[in-house]
Design a protein around this motif. Structure first.
Motif, mmCIF file in Angstrom:
data_model
loop_
_atom_site.group_PDB
_atom_site.id
_atom_site.type_symbol
_atom_site.label_atom_id
_atom_site.label_comp_id
_atom_site.label_asym_id
_atom_site.label_seq_id
_atom_site.Cartn_x
_atom_site.Cartn_y
_atom_site.Cartn_z
ATOM 1 N N ASP A 21 3.230 8.080 -9.686
ATOM 2 C CA ASP A 21 4.218 7.057 -10.030
ATOM 3 C C ASP A 21 4.473 6.071 -8.887
ATOM 4 O O ASP A 21 5.193 5.097 -9.066
ATOM 5 N N VAL A 22 3.897 6.339 -7.709
ATOM 6 C CA VAL A 22 4.013 5.414 -6.576
ATOM 7 C C VAL A 22 2.628 5.254 -5.961
ATOM 8 O O VAL A 22 1.942 6.243 -5.713
ATOM 9 N N LEU A 23 2.224 4.013 -5.723
ATOM 10 C CA LEU A 23 0.935 3.733 -5.085
ATOM 11 C C LEU A 23 1.165 2.842 -3.873
ATOM 12 O O LEU A 23 1.652 1.722 -3.996
ATOM 13 N N CYS A 24 0.834 3.379 -2.690
ATOM 14 C CA CYS A 24 0.922 2.607 -1.454
ATOM 15 C C CYS A 24 -0.457 2.011 -1.166
ATOM 16 O O CYS A 24 -1.449 2.757 -1.154
ATOM 17 N N VAL A 25 -0.519 0.715 -0.952
ATOM 18 C CA VAL A 25 -1.814 0.059 -0.770
ATOM 19 C C VAL A 25 -1.845 -0.663 0.566
ATOM 20 O O VAL A 25 -0.841 -1.240 1.014
ATOM 21 N N ASP A 26 -2.983 -0.598 1.204
ATOM 22 C CA ASP A 26 -3.211 -1.351 2.426
ATOM 23 C C ASP A 26 -3.393 -2.822 2.070
ATOM 24 O O ASP A 26 -3.763 -3.153 0.940
ATOM 25 N N LYS A 27 -3.117 -3.696 3.017
ATOM 26 C CA LYS A 27 -3.246 -5.136 2.737
ATOM 27 C C LYS A 27 -4.676 -5.622 2.929
ATOM 28 O O LYS A 27 -5.327 -6.086 2.001
ATOM 29 N N LYS A 73 3.438 -0.486 -3.524
ATOM 30 C CA LYS A 73 4.036 -0.854 -2.244
ATOM 31 C C LYS A 73 2.936 -1.199 -1.250
ATOM 32 O O LYS A 73 1.993 -0.431 -1.089
ATOM 33 N N MET A 74 3.061 -2.348 -0.606
ATOM 34 C CA MET A 74 2.088 -2.772 0.393
ATOM 35 C C MET A 74 2.467 -2.166 1.746
ATOM 36 O O MET A 74 3.628 -2.223 2.167
ATOM 37 N N VAL A 75 1.490 -1.583 2.421
ATOM 38 C CA VAL A 75 1.707 -0.984 3.733
ATOM 39 C C VAL A 75 0.646 -1.551 4.669
ATOM 40 O O VAL A 75 -0.548 -1.346 4.458
ATOM 41 N N THR A 76 1.081 -2.278 5.715
ATOM 42 C CA THR A 76 0.132 -2.958 6.580
ATOM 43 C C THR A 76 0.604 -2.958 8.021
ATOM 44 O O THR A 76 1.814 -2.866 8.297
ATOM 45 N N GLY A 77 -0.335 -3.056 8.936
ATOM 46 C CA GLY A 77 -0.005 -3.160 10.350
ATOM 47 C C GLY A 77 0.210 -4.592 10.799
ATOM 48 O O GLY A 77 0.548 -4.829 11.963
ATOM 49 N N ASP A 78 0.020 -5.562 9.902
ATOM 50 C CA ASP A 78 0.198 -6.965 10.275
ATOM 51 C C ASP A 78 1.663 -7.286 10.541
ATOM 52 O O ASP A 78 2.573 -6.533 10.147
ATOM 53 N N ALA A 79 1.874 -8.433 11.168
ATOM 54 C CA ALA A 79 3.229 -8.882 11.464
ATOM 55 C C ALA A 79 4.015 -9.094 10.178
ATOM 56 O O ALA A 79 3.447 -9.394 9.123
ATOM 57 N N GLY A 99 0.133 7.953 -4.484
ATOM 58 C CA GLY A 99 -1.238 7.549 -4.185
ATOM 59 C C GLY A 99 -1.246 6.694 -2.937
ATOM 60 O O GLY A 99 -0.238 6.059 -2.588
ATOM 61 N N MET A 100 -2.374 6.679 -2.236
ATOM 62 C CA MET A 100 -2.499 5.896 -1.011
ATOM 63 C C MET A 100 -3.905 5.331 -0.931
ATOM 64 O O MET A 100 -4.884 6.063 -1.134
ATOM 65 N N THR A 101 -4.022 4.052 -0.677
ATOM 66 C CA THR A 101 -5.342 3.460 -0.474
ATOM 67 C C THR A 101 -5.513 3.156 1.014
ATOM 68 O O THR A 101 -4.534 2.916 1.733
ATOM 69 N N GLY A 102 -6.749 3.165 1.469
ATOM 70 C CA GLY A 102 -6.999 2.877 2.866
ATOM 71 C C GLY A 102 -8.470 2.677 3.125
ATOM 72 O O GLY A 102 -9.321 2.979 2.273
#
Length: 827
Positions: A320-326, A494-500, A562-565
């Motif tokens: 029910d939650v998917l975290c995605v890299d940018k 949800k977007m998860v990124t190391g960018d500014a 879920g998590m993409t990377g």
């Protein structure tokens, strides 16, 4: 005099000389030019000598796998039935039950072999990739194609595809896969990276020394471990089966106590008791699950989704939650130069030329490729006067820049590119000028651009800032669409990124994500971190531990995540997530940590994963509903019928036939047409369990009513084989029609079953109708029903006379129930 420092310098020089000598020997022995690599002809010749870079996996012999099917709870119960039947002298039952045992083993063996074949065919598409220099051209190839002498490029996140001697650069590597030690070690020029080592930091070129079984770790190709963690559904089914065994065991206990009180306790009741207990055990469950998830995996493979762990198909249904890299996921991962801002007296060409010289094509790094492409498009370098790269220092998290020493027209220059503050500090930029640079960076960030600084200077002197270059990684054209579609499916993205934060926020707005936060806010919100995570549409400036923390917090709050990377920094989160998804550009480490690998760019195929997972869930749920109701029907029917008639209305043999005919027909549920839900599924299925129990109780009432009619009006009381035949067909038809009803959550006629399921059920019906005429033990042909009906009613005196005279079939005359006198009554 020479001091300690002179001794250290001498030792260092000696080490370098030894390394250089070692490299010269290696290059000479392997007959390769490190500037051109091997030619196609040399590769083919060496492959003929050394073979492919792989280790042939030793697999268990198929005969042993087949024998394993005779070991387990269901097999043990069948074997006990065989033992009891042999002890009672029922050798026909022994033969038939033995046949059923063998058929059970063969069907399970064949189906699992097919499923394994599907998974193996998918795994072959997950080969380790390597950057190799062939015919002076860098190319990405499968590690399986490497041969001794190949020149390869290694960088952070790569797995050493073979035993490689380092030609240049310095690497920090993780050898835990070989040694079990988690401490990283350093590898410098002339040292060897063992196959399977993971590069954690740095980059460099190396020469392949050994491949395949000749390497120190000869299983590089086996990156994807087919770990089979316990499925959520298995825990649910285990709990249900435990309760069903309690119900069946209790009913059998009542029957046996009553039989003892009536003085009817016999040894031949044991096989029937075992068979009834077996009806609560999911005989075909492992086969059905394996086939269902394997077929789903094969269907997903057609969409470019490789399922590494079969349980991921089921997990995708409840996600029910998917975290995605940018980068590379929401975006194209193809940086373009969006603008150049010269500094001082430099020109745009000066800035881009210096930035391109501080880049390296072999790395295939998006930033490096953006500068190189821009320089090529503007034709900044002439083919005859191109600068010579003397040395190159790749980017790392501490230095935050790339740096190269190049020779131009006989003089050496130092060029660098990297973070603006880092380069500005190297150039000695004053505070006022630094504020001006910061303002330009903020302006570019508001447009979603990433800004780097470029500097140039003499090899041994100070460098001078040339200017700023803004880079832009545009979102994928379908990014906004698939985010909206996943939301429609009830999956929060949800977007998860190391960018500014500024860069991430601008891009998020383009794809429909609004509120982006920093992870520091989560650490401060200790009271309710899960709510803070849910409230945000994403997080920027995150570190690997932040990604892991976000996933773990969501799981602790009861969410299936879920998590993409694609990189090493994503590995902890990919392992932690129920559905870890490595994107098409992922490193080997990320693919090894994931449970699903995408082979096509973007995330549109995740929708197919969710859809297929929910279809698989619906098929498994149908099996659960049917199993509960049918087990209650069988156990209660036999128990209640014994209480009211004093007879066991079905034999152990007939019960065995029924169990196998129905259970293996249900395997075809794996192919059934189903309608996936529009919301994430859940295994809190208390309502479905209650419905199953209700349906089971209703079927018990209906079946007992039919048995009463047949017992009272159609002569079943005269011959227990007639009762067994009637009960077999009654329960069989109930099983068929209840399955047709359970497969739909709406009206049962709302959709047609799949052809394999319909064929399996039709075969069951045809077989059940034909069995009474096959002359099998404990079953009576239905043509005897009419004379028995008249006999039971007591109205046909000639029939009773013919019974005394032996004119009825031997099967009726020899029945222990038939006696001259009043027939048995329904109690």
């Amino acid at each position: 005099m020479s001091g300690p420092e002179d001794g250290q310098h001498a030792e260092a020089r000696e080490a370098r000389d030894l390394a250089a000598a070692s490299l010269r020997r290696t290059l000479a022995e392997l007959r390769v030019d490190p500037r051109r690599g091997l030619s196609h002809a040399e590769v083919q010749a060496r492959r003929g000598t050394y073979g492919y870079n792989e280790v042939i996996e030793k697999k268990r012999h198929p005969a042993l796998a087949l024998l394993a099917k005779f070991w387990g709870a269901s097999a043990w119960m069948l074997e006990l039935v065989i033992v009891f039947s042999a002890a009672l002298g029922k050798y026909a039952d022994v033969a038939v039950v033995s046949g059923l045992l063998v058929v059970n083993a063969i069907v399970g063996f064949v189906q699992e072999r097919r499923a394994t074949g599907i998974v193996e065919s998918l795994r072959t598409r997950l080969q380790v990739r390597a950057r190799a220099l062939r015919d002076a051209d860098w190319r990405i190839i499968s590690a399986r194609e490497l041969v001794p002498g190949d020149i390869v490029r290694l960088r952070s996140g790569d797995i050493a595809p073979a035993d490689v001697e380092l030609l240049d650069g310095t690497l920090r590597v993780d050898q835990s896969v070989l040694t079990g030690e988690t401490a990283e070690v350093e590898r410098v020029v002339g040292e060897v990276l063992a196959s399977g080592s993971v590069v954690r930091q740095g980059e460099g070129n190396g020469i392949v020394l050994a491949t395949g079984a000749r390497t120190s770790f000869g299983r590089t190709a086996e990156l994807v471990r087919m770990a089979r963690p316990r499925l959520h559904i298995e825990a649910v089914v285990a709990s249900l089966v435990h309760r069903l065994l309690i119900i069946v065991g209790t009913l059998l206990g009542v029957v046996l106590v009553l039989a003892f009180v009536r003085g009817e306790l016999r040894l031949d009741l044991a096989p029937l008791a075992l068979v009834l207990l077996m009806s609560a055990i999911p005989v075909a469950l492992p086969v059905m699950f394996t086939v269902s998830t394997a077929l789903g995996s094969r269907h997903l493979a057609e969409h470019g989704v490789l399922v590494v762990r079969l349980s991921a198909v089921e997990d995708a249904a409840t996600m029910d939650v998917l975290c995605v890299d940018k980068t590379g996921t929401i975006t194209m991962n193809r940086l373009n130069v969006a603008g150049v801002s010269p500094w001082g007296g430099a020109t745009e060409s000066d800035v881009l030329a210096a930035g391109a010289l501080a880049s390296q094509e072999a790395n295939q790094d998006p930033i490096d490729l953006a500068f190189l492409t821009a320089a090529k498009d503007r034709r900044l370098f002439d083919a005859t006067s191109a600068p010579t790269v003397v040395s190159f220092a790749p980017f790392d998290a501490q230095r935050r820049r790339t740096e190269a020493v190049v020779e131009v027209d006989g003089r050496r220059l130092r060029v660098m590119k990297g973070a603006v503050r880092t380069i500005a500090r190297e150039c000695g930029i004053e505070a006022d000028a630094l504020d001006t640079l910061a303002a330009r960076v903020r302006d570019a960030a508001q447009r979603g651009h990433r800004t780097l600084a470029v500097a140039r200077g003499p090899e041994d002197g100070p460098v001078e800032l040339l200017g700023l270059v803004s880079l832009y990684d545009p979102p994928r054209p379908d990014a906004r669409q698939w985010i909206a579609t996943l939301r429609d499916f009830g999956v929060t993205v949800k977007m998860v990124t190391g960018d500014a934060l500024e860069v991430a926020s601008e891009l998020a707005r383009e794809v429909g994500l609004k509120e982006i936060r920093r992870p520091g806010e989560l650490r401060a919100a200790n009271a309710d971190v899960a709510s803070a995570v849910l409230a945000a549409d994403g997080f920027a400036e995150v570190y690997p531990e932040d990604k892991y923390m976000i996933v773990a917090r969501m799981q602790a709050a009861g969410h299936v995540t879920g998590m993409t990377g694609d990189g090493v920094n994503d590995t902890p989160a990919l392992r932690q997530a129920e559905v870890g998804i490595a994107v098409s550009t992922a490193t080997d480490v990320a693919k090894a940590a994931a449970s699903v690998v995408l082979t096509e760019p973007g995330l549109i195929d995740i929708i197919a994963l969710v859809d297929e997972g929910r279809r698989t869930y619906q098929r498994i749920l149908t099996w659960i509903i049917n199993k509960i109701s049918w087990t209650i029907l069988v156990a209660s029917f036999v128990a209640v019928a014994y209480v009211v008639t004093g007879e066991f209305v079905i034999s152990a043999f007939a019960m065995l036939l029924l169990v196998f005919m129905t259970d293996f027909a249900k395997i075809a549920l794996a192919t059934d047409r189903v309608r996936p839900s529009r919301a994430p599924e859940t295994w809190k299925i208390g309502g479905f369990v209650a419905m199953s129990v209700t349906v089971g109780v209703m079927m018990v009432a209906e079946s007992l009513g039919l048995l009463y009619v047949a017992w009272s009006h159609f002569g079943l009381a005269v011959d227990d084989r007639a009762v067994a035949t009637f009960s077999l067909q009654l329960l069989l038809f109930f099983a068929v029609f209840s399955l047709l009803s359970a497969r739909e959550r709406r009206r049962f006629w709302a959709s047609a079953p799949s052809m394999p399921l319909l064929a399996a059920l039709a075969a069951d019906v045809a077989l059940g109708a034909a069995l009474p005429f096959a002359g099998l033990p404990a079953l009576l042909p239905t043509m005897v029903a009419e004379p028995l009906r008249l006999r039971l009613r007591g109205r046909d005196v000639p029939s009773r006379q013919r019974l005394r005279q032996g004119l009825l079939p031997r099967s009726v005359r020899q029945s222990s129930i038939v006696e001259l006198g009043d027939p048995p009554r329904w109690r």
